[in-house]
Scaffold this motif. Structure first.
Motif, short mmCIF file in Angstrom:
data_model
loop_
_atom_site.label_atom_id
_atom_site.label_comp_id
_atom_site.label_asym_id
_atom_site.label_seq_id
_atom_site.Cartn_x
_atom_site.Cartn_y
_atom_site.Cartn_z
N MET A 183 11.13 11.75 14.68
CA MET A 183 10.20 10.62 14.74
C MET A 183 8.75 11.10 14.69
O MET A 183 7.88 10.45 14.08
CB MET A 183 10.45 9.83 16.04
CG MET A 183 9.73 8.48 16.07
SD MET A 183 10.21 7.42 14.68
CE MET A 183 11.98 7.29 14.93
N PHE A 184 8.47 12.25 15.30
CA PHE A 184 7.12 12.80 15.22
C PHE A 184 6.75 13.17 13.79
O PHE A 184 5.62 12.93 13.35
CB PHE A 184 7.01 14.03 16.14
CG PHE A 184 5.77 14.84 15.91
CD1 PHE A 184 4.53 14.36 16.30
CD2 PHE A 184 5.83 16.08 15.28
CE1 PHE A 184 3.37 15.10 16.08
CE2 PHE A 184 4.70 16.82 15.06
CZ PHE A 184 3.46 16.33 15.46
N GLU A 185 7.70 13.73 13.05
CA GLU A 185 7.43 14.06 11.65
C GLU A 185 7.14 12.81 10.83
O GLU A 185 6.28 12.81 9.93
CB GLU A 185 8.62 14.82 11.05
CG GLU A 185 8.89 16.17 11.68
CD GLU A 185 7.74 17.14 11.50
OE1 GLU A 185 6.99 17.02 10.51
OE2 GLU A 185 7.58 18.03 12.36
N LYS A 186 7.82 11.72 11.14
CA LYS A 186 7.53 10.46 10.47
C LYS A 186 6.11 10.00 10.78
O LYS A 186 5.41 9.47 9.92
CB LYS A 186 8.53 9.38 10.90
CG LYS A 186 9.91 9.53 10.31
CD LYS A 186 10.80 8.36 10.73
CE LYS A 186 12.20 8.48 10.12
NZ LYS A 186 13.08 7.35 10.54
N ALA A 187 5.70 10.20 12.03
CA ALA A 187 4.35 9.80 12.42
C ALA A 187 3.30 10.57 11.63
O ALA A 187 2.27 10.01 11.23
CB ALA A 187 4.15 10.01 13.93
N LEU A 188 3.53 11.86 11.41
CA LEU A 188 2.57 12.65 10.64
C LEU A 188 2.42 12.14 9.21
O LEU A 188 1.36 12.32 8.59
CB LEU A 188 3.01 14.12 10.62
CG LEU A 188 2.82 14.92 11.91
CD1 LEU A 188 3.24 16.37 11.68
CD2 LEU A 188 1.38 14.87 12.40
N ASN A 189 3.46 11.52 8.69
CA ASN A 189 3.42 11.01 7.31
C ASN A 189 3.07 9.53 7.24
O ASN A 189 3.23 8.90 6.19
CB ASN A 189 4.78 11.25 6.63
CG ASN A 189 5.10 12.72 6.50
OD1 ASN A 189 4.23 13.53 6.19
ND2 ASN A 189 6.35 13.08 6.74
N ALA A 190 2.61 8.96 8.35
CA ALA A 190 2.37 7.52 8.40
C ALA A 190 1.06 7.11 7.74
O ALA A 190 0.84 5.93 7.48
CB ALA A 190 2.39 7.02 9.85
N GLY A 191 0.16 8.06 7.51
CA GLY A 191 -1.10 7.72 6.84
C GLY A 191 -2.14 7.12 7.77
O GLY A 191 -2.61 6.00 7.55
N PHE A 192 -2.52 7.84 8.82
CA PHE A 192 -3.54 7.35 9.74
C PHE A 192 -4.89 7.30 9.03
O PHE A 192 -5.14 8.03 8.07
CB PHE A 192 -3.63 8.25 10.98
CG PHE A 192 -2.35 8.33 11.77
CD1 PHE A 192 -1.65 7.17 12.08
CD2 PHE A 192 -1.82 9.54 12.17
CE1 PHE A 192 -0.47 7.22 12.80
CE2 PHE A 192 -0.64 9.60 12.89
CZ PHE A 192 0.05 8.44 13.20
#
Length: 935
Positions: A380-389
């Motif tokens: 889930m953390f890896e998904k967060a890094l790819n979320a495009g903040f």
């Protein structure tokens, strides 16, 4: 017999569902109808062209999604085209990909489900549809999807356990949306109709006596229907009076007192809910304020099921509002604490608003709180890094949250462990990620103070007893531009003091004294304190010498800087004085010129009355008679004009314009009483050509309250200066009048501001727009000047609900090609940035970014007191870009009273300064007219 009836019901239900769900796009348009050969040919050609265009567009959309998989609108367009073309395999794959990234809306799910139902014929395919329904009901609370699910499951009652499966679906639907005030009734009625159908199949044949077993089945089924009625009547639902009447008619027995009591209680609760439901019914989408009021009402009541339902209803219509998700998740985390419910809500939150780092952090915490497997949390953390903040600091926050989680997993009583190595590896990766990925994208790491490295050093020093590694980290921190800050050195010193030794503390402070440039006194004091407590005499002497030398250099540098600043200030003052003197001279020159012209006009008026009405003007002579030279006889006549005594003045000027001008000159100077500031507004940027400004403004401001007085300001020539004071009877009227700021009056934006004495309130600001980061607002540049507000809104509303659009104009009301666009929330604004940046509008390529205005510069101290206009900080109202003072001359102090006498008629006299002033040459009316025309 009962089994056969159930089979009939299943067949009928399946047939009805199939007929109802035939909503797939039709295939080849040429398959139906007859036409002649020529028509078939044309139709075929058009169809082939359209098919090729659609195929090219499908390929383009697929390529775009391969570049940016989070393009929501691109997913929608692709699904629409594939459905239109009948590409069912590709359509299923496209829907699957979109559902993995985003929760799907009710409409998308219903279309997908109906397409799959159409193709499901065998039992194995029905199971896939059931799985699809299970996914659909998890995205949002949708009564229509639950109702569709229940009706579809009725078609399978002929299978083993079919009836119990239908009842299970209905019960889950009632748990999810049975409390829905406006849509829950449909589910209750559908459930009752299903049970009534079962009851009909259990009835014995006419004329036969039921067996004890049949009688028992009948009683059991009747009790099920009674229970459904009683449960429904205890819930506040719309049209519950009709349900009560239906129960009375259906039941052969009197309704129990308990049911009646619960029904009346639910009816009272419905009356309390009705105002909120009516507000939702009458409001426009997204109804956020109305839902928030409803949520507050249910929170006070305290029923968890109803609170959850109203939150879900609000999120179904406001799924892109991060704050609403955050409040809902906080309620679930702190109150319900049910693992499946909590984690499901967090997952839907980050899928709806992936750009909001706070939702990801709460999700990670919730998974840790409910002891989710480590591999799932890491994924889930890896998904967060790819979320495009949208900000560099967001990546720092998500990394810090993940590192905190990893640190809590480590058992620091052991010298080495797998978890500790993973934590160190994550720290190193975080530093590298911010340096490479984030800095490349945002041109900054988001962590200038190296907070992640500082925390890493603290972990090494305090928990791992590894000061060597901590020192290496701090050495790296200082090389990143932090060595000049005293607080960074003191942070390192405190860590060294707690976990290191005195030698390294002394070494750190000596380096700090040498490098610090912002507050060297602080580190010098800490060094001396250390040596006073622990140092030897040699250490003390070395510290005193080092600190004295450092402070001497600092004081010398500060003195030089102060001298340089004073010299610059003096230069600015001299330049200001020169400009002031030049303005005064220019002003005196203009006044002298006006005085000379006035004297000539006065002399002409005394002899001719009105020089423009002579029967024959010398200026009408033929060419060749001389340019600017009069015949001798004319010279004698003109000379005599200036030498005659003036006749008696008439009662007033014959020219009505001259009369108006003369009357305006008689108007006394306008002064403002500062004691009336609270009931007065200052109005400016009006057109100089405004006729009767007092009447115009009285009509305009009359809607705000009773106007006591309007004081327009005129120049010495009697012309309107473009600003005035409007005084009201009541203070509330003056406050209301401020709302008319920027109102267009005769093609110019009118500025309305409070009357405030800037000398007494130097910090007063009237700039009404935010000067900080606004994530829900866009700044657009590069617009064509001809672009209107309506045209821009048409472009922007495709990406969200536009609350306001402000086109930036200059003081004359002319557009500057800039605009601010405010959306309902930051999600819509972020989507609009991705879609609109680089868009071409009327052959102009526009730039779109999140609004983050630079800090507004305050006026210099030397100039601030010179212009006491109320909006001095805003633009050119005081001394802005044009360097023009908008202060009336009548209110300004004469800067050089002697200049007026010196620069009167003498300035334009042909005599030199060494000779006595000669008598001015006598001029004819024609010469006077020519002089004016030349000017």
């Amino acid at each position: 017999g009962q089994r056969a009836e159930l089979h009939k019901m299943a067949a009928a239900g399946a047939e009805a569902a199939a007929e109802e769900e035939k909503r797939l796009p039709e295939g080849d348009p040429e398959s139906g109808g007859d036409s002649d050969d020529e028509g078939d040919s044309d139709s075929s050609g058009d169809g082939e062209d359209e098919e090729k265009e659609n195929e090219a567009e499908i390929q383009r959309l697929e390529e775009q999604l391969s570049i940016n998989a989070f393009d929501y609108n691109c997913h929608l367009d692709l699904i629409k085209l594939l459905r239109q073309e009948g590409e069912l395999v590709k359509l299923r794959r496209a829907r699957q990909k979109m559902s993995e990234l985003f929760p799907l809306t009710e409409e998308i799910w219903l279309d997908w489900l109906k397409d799959e139902i159409k193709m499901a014929s065998e039992s194995s395919e029905r199971e896939k549809v059931y799985e699809l329904f299970e996914r659909a009901v998890k995205d949002y609370i949708c009564p229509e999807i639950w109702l569709e699910y229940a009706q579809y499951s009725i078609g399978g009652i002929g299978q083993e356990g079919g009836i119990e499966k239908v009842r299970s679906v209905f019960e889950r639907a009632l748990t999810a949306v049975g409390l829905h005030v406006t849509k829950g009734t449909a589910l209750w009625e559908a459930y009752r109709e299903f049970e009534n159908a079962i009851l009909e199949t259990a009835q014995p044949a006419p004329g036969s006596v039921p067996s004890p077993e049949q009688q028992q089945v009948l009683c059991s089924q009747l009790e099920k229907i009674h229970t459904l009625f009683r449960r429904q009547l205890g819930i506040p639902l719309l049209d519950m009076e009709a349900s009560y009447a239906e129960y009375e008619e259906w039941s052969e027995e009197p309704i129990p007192e308990t049911t009646i009591k619960n029904y009346k209680k639910a009816l009272q609760q419905l009356e309390k809910c009705k105002p909120y439901e009516e507000a939702l019914l009458g409001a426009e989408t997204p109804k956020l304020a109305e839902y928030q009021a409803y949520i507050d009402f249910e929170m006070k009541a305290g029923d968890p099921a109803r609170i959850q339902l109203i939150y879900e209803r609000a999120l179904a219509e406001n799924c892109l509002v991060p704050d609403l998700w955050a409040r809902y998740n906080q309620y679930l985390d702190r109150q319900l604490k049910v693992k499946e419910l909590v984690l499901s809500a967090h997952d839907r939150a980050v899928r709806n608003c992936p750009w909001t780092v706070g939702l990801w952090i709460r999700y990670l915490l919730a998974m840790e709180r409910h002891r989710v497997d480590h591999s799932i949390i890491s994924e889930m953390f890896e998904k967060a890094l790819n979320a495009g903040f949208i900000q560099a600091t967001d990546y720092v926050e998500i990394w810090q949250a993940y590192l905190d989680y990893l640190r809590r997993r480590v058992d620091f009583t052991q010298d080495s462990s797998k978890e500790l190595e993973e934590l160190r590896s994550a720290f190193a990766r975080a530093v590298e990620y911010l340096k490479q990925e984030v800095e490349e994208r945002f041109s900054e790491s988001g962590d200038p103070s190296c907070t992640i490295m500082q925390n890493w050093a603290r972990v090494e020093a305090r928990l791992c007893n590894n000061m060597q590694k901590a020192r290496e980290l701090w050495d790296n921190i200082m090389t990143k531009g932090n060595a000049k800050y005293a607080n960074m050195w003191l942070e390192y010193y405190n860590l060294e003091r707690a976990h290191g030794d005195t030698q390294h503390c002394r070494k750190a402070l000596h380096r700090a004294v040498q490098c610090t440039s912002d507050y060297p006194e602080h580190v010098c004091e800490v060094l001396l304190t250390l040596e006073r407590i622990e140092g030897t005499l040699e250490d003390w002497d070395a510290a005193v010498q080092k600190t004295e030398n450092k402070l001497a250099r600092v004081n010398e540098q500060r003195a030089k800087a102060a001298e340089k600043e004073a010299a610059l200030a003096k230069q600015e003052e001299e330049k200001a004085e020169q400009r002031k003197q030049a303005r005064a001279e220019k002003k005196a020159s203009k006044k002298a010129k006006k005085a000379r012209i006035g004297d000539k006009r006065k002399a002409d008026d005394e002899d001719e009355g009105e020089w423009g009405q002579e029967e024959e003007l010398p200026s009408k002579r033929h060419r060749g008679e001389g340019d600017g030279v009069l015949p001798e006889e004319d010279m004698e006549v003109e000379t005599g004009l200036f030498g005659r005594s003036a006749p008696a003045k008439p009662d007033g000027p014959a020219n009505p314009k001259e009369k108006a001008s003369t009357s305006r000159k008689d108007i006394p100077k306008v002064f403002h009483d500062s004691s009336k500031d609270k009931v007065t507004v200052f109005v400016s940027n009006l057109a100089y050509t405004m006729a009767e400004p007092e009447a115009k403004l009285r009509e305009l401001f009359g809607s705000c309250g009773e106007v006591a007085e309007i004081r327009p300001v005129f120049s010495n020539k009697g012309t309107f200066r473009g600003y005035c004071y409007v005084q009201f009877k009541e203070e509330e009227s003056a406050v209301q009048a401020l709302g008319l700021d920027r109102t267009a009056v005769e093609g110019r934006p009118m500025f309305v501001s409070p009357c405030v004495d800037k000398n007494k309130n130097p910090d007063f600001k009237v700039f009404r727009y935010s000067t900080t980061l606004e994530k829900h607002k866009l700044f657009i540049s590069g617009l064509p000047f001809s672009c209107t507000k309506e045209e821009l809104e048409e472009v922007c509303k495709a990406h969200g609900n536009v609350k306001d659009i402000r086109l930036v104009t200059n003081r004359a009301g002319k557009p500057k090609g800039l605009a601010y666009v405010e959306y309902e929330n930051e999600a819509q604004a972020s989507q609009a940035v991705l879609k609109m940046d680089g868009l071409t509008v009327k052959d102009h390529v526009i730039k779109v970014m999140i609004s983050n205005p630079p800090l507004r510069k305050l006026p210099e101290a030397g100039r601030a007191s010179t212009f006491p206009a109320p909006r001095q900080v805003y633009g050119a109202r005081g001394k802005g870009r044009t360097q023009l003072s908008m202060m009336p001359r009548a209110l300004q102090r004469q800067s050089n009273p002697v200049a007026k006498a010196e620069n009167g008629m003498v300035q334009n006299s042909p005599a030199t300064s060494s000779e006595p002033p000669a008598e001015p040459k006598k001029m004819s009316n024609a010469d006077f007219a020519k002089m004016l025309l030349k000017k």
